[in-house]
Design a protein around this motif. Sequence first.
Motif, PDB file in Angstrom:
ATOM      1  N   MET A  54      37.503  63.349  30.810  1.00  0.00           N
ATOM      2  CA  MET A  54      36.081  63.325  30.501  1.00  0.00           C
ATOM      3  C   MET A  54      35.539  61.918  30.682  1.00  0.00           C
ATOM      4  O   MET A  54      35.971  60.975  30.026  1.00  0.00           O
ATOM      5  N   VAL A  55      34.575  61.786  31.589  1.00  0.00           N
ATOM      6  CA  VAL A  55      33.931  60.504  31.856  1.00  0.00           C
ATOM      7  C   VAL A  55      32.503  60.576  31.353  1.00  0.00           C
ATOM      8  O   VAL A  55      31.770  61.525  31.647  1.00  0.00           O
ATOM      9  N   VAL A  56      32.092  59.580  30.572  1.00  0.00           N
ATOM     10  CA  VAL A  56      30.709  59.482  30.105  1.00  0.00           C
ATOM     11  C   VAL A  56      30.100  58.210  30.671  1.00  0.00           C
ATOM     12  O   VAL A  56      30.791  57.212  30.882  1.00  0.00           O
ATOM     13  N   GLU A  73      41.686  63.471  22.290  1.00  0.00           N
ATOM     14  CA  GLU A  73      41.698  62.789  23.578  1.00  0.00           C
ATOM     15  C   GLU A  73      40.825  61.545  23.485  1.00  0.00           C
ATOM     16  O   GLU A  73      40.121  61.341  22.489  1.00  0.00           O
ATOM     17  N   THR A  74      40.857  60.727  24.503  1.00  0.00           N
ATOM     18  CA  THR A  74      40.034  59.515  24.552  1.00  0.00           C
ATOM     19  C   THR A  74      39.123  59.590  25.763  1.00  0.00           C
ATOM     20  O   THR A  74      39.606  59.605  26.901  1.00  0.00           O
ATOM     21  N   PRO A  75      37.808  59.679  25.551  1.00  0.00           N
ATOM     22  CA  PRO A  75      36.889  59.725  26.692  1.00  0.00           C
ATOM     23  C   PRO A  75      36.935  58.419  27.484  1.00  0.00           C
ATOM     24  O   PRO A  75      37.359  57.380  26.977  1.00  0.00           O
ATOM     25  N   ILE A  76      36.486  58.491  28.717  1.00  0.00           N
ATOM     26  CA  ILE A  76      36.487  57.338  29.614  1.00  0.00           C
ATOM     27  C   ILE A  76      35.048  56.866  29.798  1.00  0.00           C
ATOM     28  O   ILE A  76      34.167  57.646  30.182  1.00  0.00           O
ATOM     29  N   LEU A  77      34.809  55.603  29.518  1.00  0.00           N
ATOM     30  CA  LEU A  77      33.485  55.015  29.690  1.00  0.00           C
ATOM     31  C   LEU A  77      33.341  54.491  31.116  1.00  0.00           C
ATOM     32  O   LEU A  77      34.140  53.663  31.557  1.00  0.00           O
ATOM     33  N   LEU A  78      32.337  54.980  31.821  1.00  0.00           N
ATOM     34  CA  LEU A  78      32.152  54.597  33.218  1.00  0.00           C
ATOM     35  C   LEU A  78      31.654  53.156  33.360  1.00  0.00           C
ATOM     36  O   LEU A  78      32.211  52.383  34.135  1.00  0.00           O
ATOM     37  N   LEU A  79      30.617  52.803  32.619  1.00  0.00           N
ATOM     38  CA  LEU A  79      29.993  51.496  32.746  1.00  0.00           C
ATOM     39  C   LEU A  79      30.425  50.576  31.606  1.00  0.00           C
ATOM     40  O   LEU A  79      30.788  51.045  30.532  1.00  0.00           O
ATOM     41  N   LYS A  99      34.896  61.303  40.676  1.00  0.00           N
ATOM     42  CA  LYS A  99      35.406  62.393  41.513  1.00  0.00           C
ATOM     43  C   LYS A  99      36.605  63.083  40.880  1.00  0.00           C
ATOM     44  O   LYS A  99      36.784  64.300  40.997  1.00  0.00           O
ATOM     45  N   GLN A 100      37.443  62.319  40.193  1.00  0.00           N
ATOM     46  CA  GLN A 100      38.665  62.859  39.614  1.00  0.00           C
ATOM     47  C   GLN A 100      38.464  63.476  38.227  1.00  0.00           C
ATOM     48  O   GLN A 100      39.358  64.162  37.715  1.00  0.00           O
ATOM     49  N   ALA A 101      37.308  63.264  37.614  1.00  0.00           N
ATOM     50  CA  ALA A 101      37.068  63.739  36.253  1.00  0.00           C
ATOM     51  C   ALA A 101      37.002  65.262  36.193  1.00  0.00           C
ATOM     52  O   ALA A 101      36.601  65.922  37.159  1.00  0.00           O
ATOM     53  N   ASN A 102      37.390  65.819  35.046  1.00  0.00           N
ATOM     54  CA  ASN A 102      37.204  67.260  34.854  1.00  0.00           C
ATOM     55  C   ASN A 102      35.914  67.564  34.085  1.00  0.00           C
ATOM     56  O   ASN A 102      35.560  68.716  33.903  1.00  0.00           O
ATOM     57  N   ALA A 125      29.616  68.016  36.440  1.00  0.00           N
ATOM     58  CA  ALA A 125      28.776  66.971  35.862  1.00  0.00           C
ATOM     59  C   ALA A 125      27.555  67.603  35.205  1.00  0.00           C
ATOM     60  O   ALA A 125      26.902  68.474  35.787  1.00  0.00           O
ATOM     61  N   ILE A 126      27.253  67.177  34.002  1.00  0.00           N
ATOM     62  CA  ILE A 126      26.101  67.689  33.274  1.00  0.00           C
ATOM     63  C   ILE A 126      25.180  66.527  32.918  1.00  0.00           C
ATOM     64  O   ILE A 126      25.614  65.554  32.291  1.00  0.00           O
ATOM     65  N   ALA A 127      23.920  66.636  33.333  1.00  0.00           N
ATOM     66  CA  ALA A 127      22.891  65.667  32.949  1.00  0.00           C
ATOM     67  C   ALA A 127      22.184  66.204  31.708  1.00  0.00           C
ATOM     68  O   ALA A 127      21.628  67.298  31.734  1.00  0.00           O
TER      69      ALA A 127
END
Length: 314
Positions: A54-56, A73-79, A99-102, A125-127
């Motif tokens: 999960m990327v946020v 789990e531990t989310p992944i921060l993009l920025l 691209k690799q995120a679920n 991806a959800i906005a």
Amino acid sequence: MSSDSTPAGRCGENMRFFVIALLVSSATFLSLNHSQAATRKPVSQHPAAPVSGMVVSTHPLYLIAQAVTKGIETPILLLPPNQSGHDVQLHPADRQRLKQANFVLWFGAQYEAPLAAVLKNQANAIALFDLKAFKRLPLRNVQGQPFANSLDPHLWLEPANAVGIAYAIAAVRSRQFPQYASRYQHNTQAFGQRLMAQANRYHSSLARPYWAYHDAYHYLERSLSLTFKGSLTVEHDLPPTIRQLAWLQQQRPQQKNGTIKPMCLLAEGHADPATLKRLQPIQVQTIDEIMSGQQDFVVGWQELAQDIVACTRT
């Protein structure tokens, strides 16, 4: 209390909106559900924890996601934490991570425009702005008049919206990893209770007037009983005009005895000293609305509330 004017009532109303929004967005969630079919095995006594994909996008979302996924789990921060959606800069590694995120969660093109082209055709991806939920407020000009058909993107600052975001994350992850559904829901409920308890502390029958360097705190006004009296500029990177500074001085509230009370000015950074001199008497409070230095959303929101209320009491 049952009244929708209370923070708790608004939170319940937003939860109902979220149920509708999640149903409307079922095609997206079904796509997510299908992409994770291989992970949906019968619940074992000791189910394996999901490898977080999960990327946020930005730090406020990361803090909310972290609360929902605690112990799972531990989310992944993009920025980077100090980079807002207004200043998105993507590197090749960031594009690969997306691209690799679920599951990718971002606010939307109104706040993170550079992500729009990258995520346009990414089914997982959800906005959040695309979900017809949340309390939505318009952008305003320097004199407080709303811009037609506009959206203030800082919606995480409204506590009910933040709780709604948490429930949306829990809904998606529970579909992807149903063996952890109860834990996602438990974490989300605990987050909501903590945040709404803080919001209830600051509600007041007394209006708290304030100025903003630029209008970024609209979503805090209901919770903190704030009254917006204008901003210096419409954009944080544009200098204020002398005309606008004069207008602010003319409109500032006065006490009953005619004396001028110092005005609270909320700003993301330090304004030019010459500008501040024209607005005296003022109390400047630096605000970090993306909570870049925080590790807990509730603590970050509470500190913002404390600082703003103290500033408006001056």
